[in-house]
Enzyme design. Structure first.
Site, short mmCIF file in Angstrom:
data_model
loop_
_atom_site.label_atom_id
_atom_site.label_comp_id
_atom_site.label_asym_id
_atom_site.label_seq_id
_atom_site.Cartn_x
_atom_site.Cartn_y
_atom_site.Cartn_z
N ARG A 127 0.86 -1.19 0.00
CA ARG A 127 0.00 0.00 0.00
C ARG A 127 0.89 1.24 0.00
O ARG A 127 1.70 1.42 0.90
CB ARG A 127 -0.88 -0.02 1.27
CG ARG A 127 -1.64 1.24 1.47
CD ARG A 127 -2.34 1.33 2.82
NE ARG A 127 -2.93 2.64 2.93
CZ ARG A 127 -3.01 3.37 4.03
NH1 ARG A 127 -2.57 2.90 5.19
NH2 ARG A 127 -3.54 4.55 4.01
N HIS A 178 -2.97 10.90 1.35
CA HIS A 178 -2.41 10.61 2.68
C HIS A 178 -1.80 11.91 3.23
O HIS A 178 -0.60 12.02 3.40
CB HIS A 178 -1.39 9.48 2.60
CG HIS A 178 -1.10 8.79 3.90
ND1 HIS A 178 -1.20 7.42 4.09
CD2 HIS A 178 -0.70 9.28 5.10
CE1 HIS A 178 -0.87 7.11 5.33
NE2 HIS A 178 -0.55 8.22 5.97
N GLU A 182 -7.33 8.19 7.14
CA GLU A 182 -7.54 8.68 8.51
C GLU A 182 -8.04 10.13 8.62
O GLU A 182 -7.32 11.00 9.17
CB GLU A 182 -6.24 8.56 9.31
CG GLU A 182 -5.79 7.14 9.53
CD GLU A 182 -4.59 7.05 10.47
OE1 GLU A 182 -4.00 8.08 10.82
OE2 GLU A 182 -4.25 5.93 10.86
N ASN A 208 -7.43 1.42 10.36
CA ASN A 208 -6.07 1.58 10.87
C ASN A 208 -6.16 1.53 12.39
O ASN A 208 -6.98 2.25 12.99
CB ASN A 208 -5.48 2.95 10.48
CG ASN A 208 -5.28 3.09 8.97
OD1 ASN A 208 -5.68 2.24 8.19
ND2 ASN A 208 -4.65 4.18 8.58
N TYR A 210 -3.77 1.05 16.14
CA TYR A 210 -2.47 0.90 16.80
C TYR A 210 -2.58 0.48 18.25
O TYR A 210 -1.84 -0.36 18.72
CB TYR A 210 -1.66 2.20 16.69
CG TYR A 210 -1.13 2.42 15.30
CD1 TYR A 210 0.11 1.91 14.94
CD2 TYR A 210 -1.88 3.07 14.34
CE1 TYR A 210 0.60 2.05 13.65
CE2 TYR A 210 -1.40 3.23 13.05
CZ TYR A 210 -0.16 2.71 12.71
OH TYR A 210 0.31 2.85 11.42
N GLU A 257 -3.39 -0.50 8.51
CA GLU A 257 -2.24 -0.12 9.32
C GLU A 257 -2.34 -0.78 10.68
O GLU A 257 -3.41 -0.74 11.31
CB GLU A 257 -2.16 1.41 9.53
CG GLU A 257 -1.73 2.18 8.31
CD GLU A 257 -1.51 3.67 8.59
OE1 GLU A 257 -1.16 4.04 9.72
OE2 GLU A 257 -1.70 4.45 7.64
#
Ligand code: GAL
Length: 492
Positions: A100, A145, A190, A328, A330, A395
Protein backbone atom coordinates in the site's frame (compact mmCIF):
# COMPACT_ATOMS: atom_id res chain seq x y z
CA UNK A 1 15.37 -9.49 31.66
CA UNK A 2 13.08 -6.57 30.99
CA UNK A 3 12.36 -7.88 27.50
CA UNK A 4 11.64 -11.33 28.89
CA UNK A 5 9.07 -9.77 31.23
CA UNK A 6 7.37 -7.96 28.32
CA UNK A 7 7.02 -11.23 26.41
CA UNK A 8 5.76 -13.10 29.47
CA UNK A 9 3.26 -10.33 30.29
CA UNK A 10 1.82 -10.33 26.78
CA UNK A 11 1.73 -14.13 26.64
CA UNK A 12 -0.18 -14.30 29.93
CA UNK A 13 -2.57 -11.55 28.78
CA UNK A 14 -3.40 -13.47 25.61
CA UNK A 15 -3.72 -16.87 27.29
CA UNK A 16 -5.90 -15.72 30.16
CA UNK A 17 -8.37 -14.14 27.76
CA UNK A 18 -8.72 -17.19 25.54
CA UNK A 19 -11.11 -19.53 27.29
CA UNK A 20 -10.73 -23.30 27.45
CA UNK A 21 -13.09 -23.86 24.51
CA UNK A 22 -11.75 -21.28 22.07
CA UNK A 23 -9.89 -22.58 19.09
CA UNK A 24 -6.57 -20.81 18.69
CA UNK A 25 -5.43 -21.42 15.14
CA UNK A 26 -2.39 -19.39 14.33
CA UNK A 27 -2.56 -20.00 10.59
CA UNK A 28 -4.29 -17.43 8.40
CA UNK A 29 -7.38 -18.56 6.49
CA UNK A 30 -6.85 -19.27 2.80
CA UNK A 31 -7.35 -16.16 0.69
CA UNK A 32 -6.37 -13.86 3.58
CA UNK A 33 -4.03 -11.12 2.30
CA UNK A 34 -1.03 -9.81 4.23
CA UNK A 35 1.11 -6.87 3.17
CA UNK A 36 2.88 -3.70 4.17
CA UNK A 37 2.52 0.04 3.62
CA UNK A 38 4.02 3.52 3.38
CA UNK A 39 2.92 7.04 2.47
CA UNK A 40 4.39 9.44 -0.08
CA UNK A 41 5.59 12.23 2.19
CA UNK A 42 7.03 9.76 4.70
CA UNK A 43 9.25 7.90 2.21
CA UNK A 44 9.62 9.47 -1.22
CA UNK A 45 11.86 12.49 -0.73
CA UNK A 46 12.66 14.23 -4.05
CA UNK A 47 10.49 17.02 -2.74
CA UNK A 48 11.21 19.51 -5.53
CA UNK A 49 12.24 17.20 -8.33
CA UNK A 50 10.77 17.13 -11.84
CA UNK A 51 8.22 19.88 -11.38
CA UNK A 52 6.67 18.62 -8.16
CA UNK A 53 4.80 21.49 -6.46
CA UNK A 54 5.02 22.45 -2.80
CA UNK A 55 2.61 20.62 -0.51
CA UNK A 56 1.44 21.43 3.01
CA UNK A 57 4.04 19.20 4.64
CA UNK A 58 6.89 20.74 2.63
CA UNK A 59 5.65 24.15 3.70
CA UNK A 60 5.15 23.21 7.35
CA UNK A 61 8.49 21.49 7.86
CA UNK A 62 10.46 24.17 5.99
CA UNK A 63 8.82 27.14 7.69
CA UNK A 64 7.98 25.79 11.14
CA UNK A 65 10.64 23.17 11.97
CA UNK A 66 9.99 23.88 15.66
CA UNK A 67 6.81 21.80 15.35
CA UNK A 68 8.82 18.71 14.33
CA UNK A 69 10.53 16.94 17.23
CA UNK A 70 13.97 16.82 15.55
CA UNK A 71 13.38 19.82 13.28
CA UNK A 72 13.82 17.63 10.20
CA UNK A 73 11.65 17.15 7.10
CA UNK A 74 10.76 14.82 4.24
CA UNK A 75 12.96 16.46 1.59
CA UNK A 76 14.88 13.21 1.21
CA UNK A 77 13.00 10.94 3.62
CA UNK A 78 13.85 7.34 2.57
CA UNK A 79 14.73 8.44 -0.96
CA UNK A 80 12.15 6.01 -2.31
CA UNK A 81 11.58 8.18 -5.36
CA UNK A 82 14.98 6.93 -6.51
CA UNK A 83 15.09 3.63 -4.64
CA UNK A 84 11.65 2.23 -5.40
CA UNK A 85 13.08 -0.82 -7.15
CA UNK A 86 15.07 -1.68 -4.04
CA UNK A 87 11.92 -1.23 -1.95
CA UNK A 88 9.99 -3.59 -4.20
CA UNK A 89 12.81 -6.14 -4.04
CA UNK A 90 12.66 -5.95 -0.22
CA UNK A 91 8.90 -6.47 -0.20
CA UNK A 92 9.32 -9.44 -2.48
CA UNK A 93 12.11 -10.92 -0.41
CA UNK A 94 9.88 -10.83 2.68
CA UNK A 95 7.04 -12.38 0.68
CA UNK A 96 4.26 -9.85 1.26
CA UNK A 97 1.15 -10.17 -0.91
CA UNK A 98 0.64 -6.44 -1.46
CA UNK A 99 2.12 -2.98 -0.99
CA UNK A 100 0.00 0.00 0.00
CA UNK A 101 1.53 3.32 -1.07
CA UNK A 102 0.13 6.81 -1.52
CA UNK A 103 0.27 9.38 -4.29
CA UNK A 104 1.71 12.83 -3.71
CA UNK A 105 -1.00 15.16 -5.07
CA UNK A 106 1.48 17.94 -5.88
CA UNK A 107 3.81 15.55 -7.74
CA UNK A 108 0.94 14.76 -10.11
CA UNK A 109 -0.76 18.16 -10.16
CA UNK A 110 1.99 20.66 -9.26
CA UNK A 111 -0.37 23.60 -8.82
CA UNK A 112 -3.12 21.53 -7.26
CA UNK A 113 -5.61 21.72 -10.09
CA UNK A 114 -6.14 19.39 -13.00
CA UNK A 115 -5.37 21.99 -15.66
CA UNK A 116 -1.70 21.03 -15.52
CA UNK A 117 -0.76 17.37 -15.24
CA UNK A 118 2.86 16.51 -14.54
CA UNK A 119 3.58 13.51 -16.75
CA UNK A 120 6.88 12.79 -14.97
CA UNK A 121 5.02 12.52 -11.69
CA UNK A 122 2.46 10.16 -13.18
CA UNK A 123 5.27 8.12 -14.71
CA UNK A 124 6.88 7.59 -11.31
CA UNK A 125 3.70 5.99 -9.95
CA UNK A 126 3.26 3.92 -13.11
CA UNK A 127 6.81 2.66 -12.76
CA UNK A 128 6.29 1.75 -9.12
CA UNK A 129 2.99 0.01 -9.89
CA UNK A 130 4.47 -1.93 -12.80
CA UNK A 131 7.50 -2.93 -10.76
CA UNK A 132 5.20 -4.33 -8.07
CA UNK A 133 3.09 -6.24 -10.56
CA UNK A 134 6.16 -7.62 -12.32
CA UNK A 135 7.22 -9.04 -8.94
CA UNK A 136 3.84 -10.56 -8.15
CA UNK A 137 2.94 -7.93 -5.53
CA UNK A 138 -0.53 -6.36 -5.57
CA UNK A 139 -0.43 -2.52 -5.64
CA UNK A 140 -2.88 -0.71 -3.35
CA UNK A 141 -3.16 3.02 -3.83
CA UNK A 142 -4.08 5.64 -1.24
CA UNK A 143 -5.11 8.71 -3.21
CA UNK A 144 -4.72 11.13 -0.30
CA UNK A 145 -2.41 10.61 2.68
CA UNK A 146 -2.37 14.13 4.16
CA UNK A 147 -0.15 16.05 1.69
CA UNK A 148 -2.34 18.30 -0.45
CA UNK A 149 -0.79 21.09 -2.54
CA UNK A 150 -0.02 24.28 -0.62
CA UNK A 151 -2.01 26.49 -2.98
CA UNK A 152 -5.17 24.59 -1.98
CA UNK A 153 -4.41 25.28 1.67
CA UNK A 154 -4.01 28.95 0.88
CA UNK A 155 -7.54 28.72 -0.44
CA UNK A 156 -8.74 27.24 2.85
CA UNK A 157 -7.80 23.58 2.41
CA UNK A 158 -10.28 21.14 3.91
CA UNK A 159 -12.30 23.99 5.42
CA UNK A 160 -13.25 25.08 1.88
CA UNK A 161 -16.05 23.00 0.37
CA UNK A 162 -14.48 23.47 -3.06
CA UNK A 163 -11.91 20.86 -1.96
CA UNK A 164 -14.61 18.34 -2.82
CA UNK A 165 -14.36 19.22 -6.51
CA UNK A 166 -10.59 19.69 -6.51
CA UNK A 167 -10.15 16.29 -4.91
CA UNK A 168 -12.50 14.67 -7.43
CA UNK A 169 -10.55 16.22 -10.34
CA UNK A 170 -7.33 14.87 -8.89
CA UNK A 171 -8.80 11.40 -8.29
CA UNK A 172 -9.98 11.26 -11.89
CA UNK A 173 -6.39 11.77 -13.07
CA UNK A 174 -5.32 8.86 -10.84
CA UNK A 175 -8.09 6.53 -12.04
CA UNK A 176 -7.24 7.33 -15.67
CA UNK A 177 -3.53 6.73 -15.15
CA UNK A 178 -3.46 3.83 -12.68
CA UNK A 179 -6.96 2.39 -12.65
CA UNK A 180 -6.23 -0.18 -15.35
CA UNK A 181 -3.50 -1.66 -13.09
CA UNK A 182 -4.77 -1.06 -9.55
CA UNK A 183 -7.70 -3.00 -8.14
CA UNK A 184 -7.90 -1.53 -4.63
CA UNK A 185 -8.12 2.20 -4.04
CA UNK A 186 -8.28 4.02 -0.72
CA UNK A 187 -9.65 7.50 -1.26
CA UNK A 188 -8.46 9.10 1.98
CA UNK A 189 -6.33 8.07 4.94
CA UNK A 190 -7.54 8.68 8.51
CA UNK A 191 -9.77 11.78 8.28
CA UNK A 192 -10.09 12.17 12.03
CA UNK A 193 -6.31 12.28 12.45
CA UNK A 194 -5.42 14.96 9.91
CA UNK A 195 -8.56 16.96 10.61
CA UNK A 196 -8.07 16.78 14.38
CA UNK A 197 -4.33 17.41 14.35
CA UNK A 198 -4.20 19.89 11.47
CA UNK A 199 -7.35 21.99 11.83
CA UNK A 200 -7.76 22.05 15.59
CA UNK A 201 -4.15 21.88 16.84
CA UNK A 202 -0.62 22.63 15.64
CA UNK A 203 0.37 18.99 15.86
CA UNK A 204 0.16 18.46 12.10
CA UNK A 205 0.26 20.69 9.05
CA UNK A 206 -1.48 23.04 8.29
CA UNK A 207 -1.52 23.66 12.06
CA UNK A 208 -4.63 25.82 12.15
CA UNK A 209 -6.40 26.16 15.47
CA UNK A 210 -9.90 27.04 14.35
CA UNK A 211 -12.35 27.82 17.12
CA UNK A 212 -12.82 24.16 18.12
CA UNK A 213 -14.71 23.52 14.91
CA UNK A 214 -12.07 23.39 12.16
CA UNK A 215 -11.79 19.62 12.61
CA UNK A 216 -15.57 19.15 12.27
CA UNK A 217 -15.70 21.24 9.10
CA UNK A 218 -12.67 19.38 7.74
CA UNK A 219 -14.34 15.98 8.23
CA UNK A 220 -17.58 17.31 6.78
CA UNK A 221 -15.86 18.27 3.52
CA UNK A 222 -13.68 15.18 3.58
CA UNK A 223 -16.72 12.90 3.73
CA UNK A 224 -18.30 14.76 0.83
CA UNK A 225 -15.07 14.47 -1.14
CA UNK A 226 -14.77 10.77 -0.41
CA UNK A 227 -18.38 10.09 -1.41
CA UNK A 228 -18.05 12.12 -4.61
CA UNK A 229 -15.01 10.12 -5.65
CA UNK A 230 -16.67 6.82 -4.69
CA UNK A 231 -19.65 7.64 -6.92
CA UNK A 232 -17.37 8.79 -9.72
CA UNK A 233 -15.55 5.45 -9.59
CA UNK A 234 -18.87 3.62 -9.50
CA UNK A 235 -20.39 5.52 -12.40
CA UNK A 236 -17.42 5.93 -14.69
CA UNK A 237 -14.69 3.41 -13.91
CA UNK A 238 -15.90 0.36 -12.01
CA UNK A 239 -17.41 -1.61 -14.88
CA UNK A 240 -14.20 -1.39 -16.88
CA UNK A 241 -11.57 -1.37 -14.12
CA UNK A 242 -13.31 -3.89 -11.83
CA UNK A 243 -11.75 -2.59 -8.65
CA UNK A 244 -12.86 -1.87 -5.10
CA UNK A 245 -12.72 1.43 -3.25
CA UNK A 246 -13.25 2.80 0.26
CA UNK A 247 -11.59 5.06 2.80
CA UNK A 248 -9.54 4.00 5.81
CA UNK A 249 -10.24 5.22 9.33
CA UNK A 250 -8.20 5.30 12.51
CA UNK A 251 -10.05 3.62 15.38
CA UNK A 252 -8.74 3.18 18.91
CA UNK A 253 -9.47 0.19 21.08
CA UNK A 254 -10.24 0.23 24.78
CA UNK A 255 -9.71 -1.90 27.86
CA UNK A 256 -12.51 -3.00 30.05
CA UNK A 257 -11.79 -1.88 33.55
CA UNK A 258 -13.89 -0.97 36.55
CA UNK A 259 -14.74 2.49 35.25
CA UNK A 260 -15.93 1.26 31.90
CA UNK A 261 -19.52 0.67 31.11
CA UNK A 262 -21.35 0.08 27.86
CA UNK A 263 -22.45 3.71 27.47
CA UNK A 264 -18.95 5.02 28.00
CA UNK A 265 -17.51 2.58 25.48
CA UNK A 266 -20.13 3.49 22.89
CA UNK A 267 -19.60 7.21 23.48
CA UNK A 268 -15.84 6.89 23.03
CA UNK A 269 -16.27 4.67 19.97
CA UNK A 270 -18.74 7.02 18.24
CA UNK A 271 -16.63 10.15 18.80
CA UNK A 272 -13.48 8.46 17.51
CA UNK A 273 -14.47 5.87 14.89
CA UNK A 274 -18.19 6.50 14.32
CA UNK A 275 -17.57 10.16 13.48
CA UNK A 276 -16.13 9.09 10.10
CA UNK A 277 -17.65 5.67 9.64
CA UNK A 278 -21.26 6.11 10.76
CA UNK A 279 -22.08 8.50 7.87
CA UNK A 280 -20.63 5.96 5.43
CA UNK A 281 -22.05 2.72 6.84
CA UNK A 282 -25.26 3.84 8.55
CA UNK A 283 -25.99 7.41 7.45
CA UNK A 284 -25.26 10.79 9.08
CA UNK A 285 -23.15 11.46 12.18
CA UNK A 286 -23.77 9.33 15.27
CA UNK A 287 -26.71 10.59 17.33
CA UNK A 288 -24.60 11.03 20.45
CA UNK A 289 -22.25 13.39 18.60
CA UNK A 290 -25.10 15.47 17.21
CA UNK A 291 -26.79 15.75 20.60
CA UNK A 292 -23.74 16.45 22.74
CA UNK A 293 -22.05 18.95 20.41
CA UNK A 294 -25.33 20.84 19.87
CA UNK A 295 -25.89 20.99 23.63
CA UNK A 296 -22.32 22.12 24.44
CA UNK A 297 -22.32 24.65 21.57
CA UNK A 298 -25.48 26.17 22.99
CA UNK A 299 -23.95 26.38 26.45
CA UNK A 300 -20.99 28.16 24.86
CA UNK A 301 -23.37 30.70 23.32
CA UNK A 302 -23.13 29.70 19.68
CA UNK A 303 -26.33 30.16 17.67
CA UNK A 304 -25.52 26.86 15.86
CA UNK A 305 -23.88 23.54 16.58
CA UNK A 306 -20.12 23.41 16.00
CA UNK A 307 -20.81 20.08 14.30
CA UNK A 308 -22.14 20.98 10.84
CA UNK A 309 -25.30 19.34 9.58
CA UNK A 310 -25.61 17.28 6.41
CA UNK A 311 -28.66 17.89 4.22
CA UNK A 312 -30.83 14.81 3.61
CA UNK A 313 -29.37 14.61 0.10
CA UNK A 314 -25.82 14.46 1.42
CA UNK A 315 -26.77 11.88 4.07
CA UNK A 316 -28.07 9.62 1.32
CA UNK A 317 -25.19 10.36 -1.04
CA UNK A 318 -22.51 9.50 1.55
CA UNK A 319 -24.29 6.41 2.89
CA UNK A 320 -23.04 3.16 1.34
CA UNK A 321 -19.87 4.59 -0.20
CA UNK A 322 -17.59 1.76 0.94
CA UNK A 323 -16.78 -1.56 -0.68
CA UNK A 324 -15.06 -2.61 2.56
CA UNK A 325 -14.29 -1.26 6.03
CA UNK A 326 -10.75 0.19 5.94
CA UNK A 327 -9.29 0.14 9.45
CA UNK A 328 -6.07 1.58 10.87
CA UNK A 329 -5.43 0.57 14.46
CA UNK A 330 -2.47 0.90 16.80
CA UNK A 331 -3.43 0.93 20.45
CA UNK A 332 -6.09 1.07 23.17
CA UNK A 333 -6.93 3.30 26.10
CA UNK A 334 -8.60 3.22 29.47
CA UNK A 335 -11.79 5.25 29.25
CA UNK A 336 -13.03 7.51 32.02
CA UNK A 337 -15.96 9.91 32.01
CA UNK A 338 -14.85 13.51 32.56
CA UNK A 339 -15.70 14.03 36.27
CA UNK A 340 -16.35 17.78 35.74
CA UNK A 341 -19.52 16.95 33.87
CA UNK A 342 -21.14 16.00 37.19
CA UNK A 343 -20.96 19.72 38.04
CA UNK A 344 -22.28 20.74 34.64
CA UNK A 345 -18.89 21.71 33.19
CA UNK A 346 -18.27 20.37 29.69
CA UNK A 347 -14.59 20.45 28.82
CA UNK A 348 -14.52 17.88 26.06
CA UNK A 349 -17.11 17.32 23.34
CA UNK A 350 -16.79 13.54 23.70
CA UNK A 351 -16.89 13.72 27.51
CA UNK A 352 -14.24 11.00 27.63
CA UNK A 353 -10.77 11.09 29.12
CA UNK A 354 -8.49 8.51 27.52
CA UNK A 355 -5.42 7.29 29.34
CA UNK A 356 -2.65 4.86 28.61
CA UNK A 357 -2.50 1.85 30.86
CA UNK A 358 1.14 1.84 31.85
CA UNK A 359 0.91 -1.64 33.29
CA UNK A 360 1.00 -2.73 29.64
CA UNK A 361 4.33 -2.44 27.83
CA UNK A 362 4.66 0.99 26.13
CA UNK A 363 6.68 1.79 22.96
CA UNK A 364 8.77 4.84 22.10
CA UNK A 365 5.68 7.03 21.80
CA UNK A 366 3.82 7.58 25.05
CA UNK A 367 0.46 6.55 23.53
CA UNK A 368 1.68 3.24 22.15
CA UNK A 369 0.88 0.51 24.64
CA UNK A 370 0.81 -3.14 23.54
CA UNK A 371 -2.79 -4.00 24.26
CA UNK A 372 -4.15 -6.67 21.90
CA UNK A 373 -7.23 -7.13 24.06
CA UNK A 374 -8.49 -3.70 22.95
CA UNK A 375 -7.98 -4.66 19.30
CA UNK A 376 -10.33 -7.62 19.76
CA UNK A 377 -12.90 -5.41 21.50
CA UNK A 378 -12.77 -3.00 18.58
CA UNK A 379 -13.15 -5.67 15.90
CA UNK A 380 -16.19 -7.14 17.68
CA UNK A 381 -17.69 -3.65 17.95
CA UNK A 382 -17.23 -3.07 14.19
CA UNK A 383 -18.84 -6.47 13.54
CA UNK A 384 -21.86 -5.53 15.67
CA UNK A 385 -22.32 -1.90 14.64
CA UNK A 386 -21.96 -2.25 10.88
CA UNK A 387 -23.39 -5.65 10.11
CA UNK A 388 -20.10 -7.51 9.97
CA UNK A 389 -18.60 -5.80 6.91
CA UNK A 390 -15.44 -7.15 5.24
CA UNK A 391 -12.68 -5.42 7.20
CA UNK A 392 -9.38 -4.60 5.54
CA UNK A 393 -6.78 -3.55 8.08
CA UNK A 394 -4.47 -1.04 6.40
CA UNK A 395 -2.24 -0.12 9.32
CA UNK A 396 -1.08 -1.84 12.48
CA UNK A 397 2.40 -1.61 13.91
CA UNK A 398 4.76 -0.67 16.69
CA UNK A 399 7.29 2.13 17.26
CA UNK A 400 10.63 1.80 18.99
CA UNK A 401 13.94 3.62 18.80
CA UNK A 402 15.24 1.82 15.75
CA UNK A 403 16.80 -1.26 17.39
CA UNK A 404 17.86 -3.91 14.87
CA UNK A 405 17.05 -6.64 17.38
CA UNK A 406 13.47 -5.44 17.62
CA UNK A 407 12.00 -8.06 19.94
CA UNK A 408 9.29 -5.71 21.17
CA UNK A 409 8.03 -5.11 17.63
CA UNK A 410 7.85 -8.87 17.09
CA UNK A 411 6.03 -9.24 20.42
CA UNK A 412 3.54 -6.62 19.26
CA UNK A 413 2.90 -8.28 15.90
CA UNK A 414 2.74 -11.72 17.47
CA UNK A 415 0.14 -10.65 20.03
CA UNK A 416 -1.97 -8.51 17.68
CA UNK A 417 -2.08 -11.17 14.99
CA UNK A 418 -2.91 -13.85 17.56
CA UNK A 419 -5.78 -11.66 18.73
CA UNK A 420 -6.84 -11.11 15.14
CA UNK A 421 -6.95 -14.84 14.40
CA UNK A 422 -8.87 -15.40 17.61
CA UNK A 423 -11.64 -12.97 16.60
CA UNK A 424 -11.74 -14.39 13.08
CA UNK A 425 -11.99 -17.99 14.31
CA UNK A 426 -14.04 -17.58 17.46
CA UNK A 427 -16.09 -14.42 17.00
CA UNK A 428 -16.88 -14.59 13.31
CA UNK A 429 -15.28 -11.20 12.56
CA UNK A 430 -15.00 -10.80 8.81
CA UNK A 431 -11.41 -9.56 8.51
CA UNK A 432 -9.86 -10.29 5.11
CA UNK A 433 -6.66 -8.24 4.97
CA UNK A 434 -3.87 -7.20 7.33
CA UNK A 435 -1.20 -4.55 6.73
CA UNK A 436 1.94 -4.10 8.79
CA UNK A 437 2.93 -0.44 9.21
CA UNK A 438 5.54 0.13 7.98
CA UNK A 439 7.86 -1.40 5.41
CA UNK A 440 10.72 0.75 6.66
CA UNK A 441 11.67 3.43 9.18
CA UNK A 442 10.48 6.77 7.82
CA UNK A 443 9.43 10.37 8.56
CA UNK A 444 6.91 10.08 11.39
CA UNK A 445 5.14 13.45 10.99
CA UNK A 446 5.56 15.65 14.10
CA UNK A 447 7.98 13.11 15.59
CA UNK A 448 10.32 13.46 12.63
CA UNK A 449 12.83 10.61 12.59
CA UNK A 450 12.92 10.19 16.37
CA UNK A 451 10.75 7.05 16.45
CA UNK A 452 10.72 4.08 14.15
CA UNK A 453 7.94 1.88 12.84
CA UNK A 454 9.89 -0.03 10.16
CA UNK A 455 10.24 -3.74 9.62
CA UNK A 456 13.37 -2.74 7.73
CA UNK A 457 15.84 -0.21 9.09
CA UNK A 458 16.88 2.86 7.09
CA UNK A 459 19.99 4.85 7.87
CA UNK A 460 18.27 8.23 7.93
CA UNK A 461 21.47 10.24 8.16
CA UNK A 462 23.31 8.46 5.34
CA UNK A 463 22.79 10.39 2.06
CA UNK A 464 22.09 7.09 0.33
CA UNK A 465 19.55 6.02 2.99
CA UNK A 466 20.89 2.47 3.09
CA UNK A 467 18.39 -0.22 4.13
CA UNK A 468 19.31 -2.93 6.65
CA UNK A 469 17.30 -5.92 7.83
CA UNK A 470 16.02 -6.09 11.40
CA UNK A 471 15.12 -9.17 13.39
CA UNK A 472 11.51 -8.50 12.46
CA UNK A 473 12.42 -8.65 8.75
CA UNK A 474 13.28 -12.33 9.07
CA UNK A 475 10.40 -12.95 11.49
CA UNK A 476 7.98 -11.59 8.88
CA UNK A 477 9.66 -13.70 6.20
CA UNK A 478 8.84 -16.83 8.23
CA UNK A 479 5.28 -15.63 8.79
CA UNK A 480 4.81 -15.20 5.05
CA UNK A 481 6.43 -18.54 4.20
CA UNK A 482 4.19 -20.44 6.61
CA UNK A 483 1.23 -18.02 6.69
CA UNK A 484 1.28 -18.69 10.40
CA UNK A 485 2.02 -16.36 13.31
CA UNK A 486 5.52 -17.26 14.54
CA UNK A 487 6.74 -17.36 18.13
CA UNK A 488 8.73 -14.46 19.51
CA UNK A 489 12.39 -15.51 19.35
CA UNK A 490 14.19 -15.79 22.64
CA UNK A 491 16.71 -13.02 23.14
CA UNK A 492 20.29 -13.93 23.99
C1 GAL B 1 -0.95 6.74 11.14
C2 GAL B 1 -0.56 7.33 9.79
C3 GAL B 1 0.72 6.79 9.26
C4 GAL B 1 1.79 6.57 10.32
C5 GAL B 1 1.20 5.89 11.54
C6 GAL B 1 2.18 5.69 12.66
O1 GAL B 1 -1.84 7.58 11.80
O2 GAL B 1 -1.56 7.07 8.83
O3 GAL B 1 1.15 7.62 8.23
O4 GAL B 1 2.46 7.70 10.61
O5 GAL B 1 0.10 6.61 12.01
O6 GAL B 1 2.02 6.61 13.69
Amino acid sequence: MERYMVIVTIFCMVITRISCCDIVKLTFPSGFKIGTASAAYQVEGAWNVSDKGENIWDHWTHNYPEYIRDGRNGDVACNSYYKYKEDVALIKSIGFDFYRFSISWSRVLPNGFANEINEEGIQYYKNLTEELLANGIEPIVTIYHWDHPMILEELGGWTNELMVEWFADYARVIFDALGPLVKTFITINEPSVYCGNGYNTTRHSPGKVLENMGHYICIHNTLKAHATVYHMYDDEYRSEQQGQISLTTQCDGWYLNDDSNATLVDQAFQFNCGWVVHPVFVGDYPEIMKTRIAMISELEGYPFSRLPEFSDEWVEYIKGTADFFGLNHYTSYILTADPDEESGIYNIDSGIIKSVNTSYPVGSLAWMSIAPEGFGNLLRMIRDQYDNPPVQIFENGYCDLGELDDYDRITYYNSYMTELLSVINNDNCNVVRYTAWSLMDNFEWSDGYTVNFGIVSVNLTDPDRARTSKLSTSWWRSVMETRTVQDVPTSV
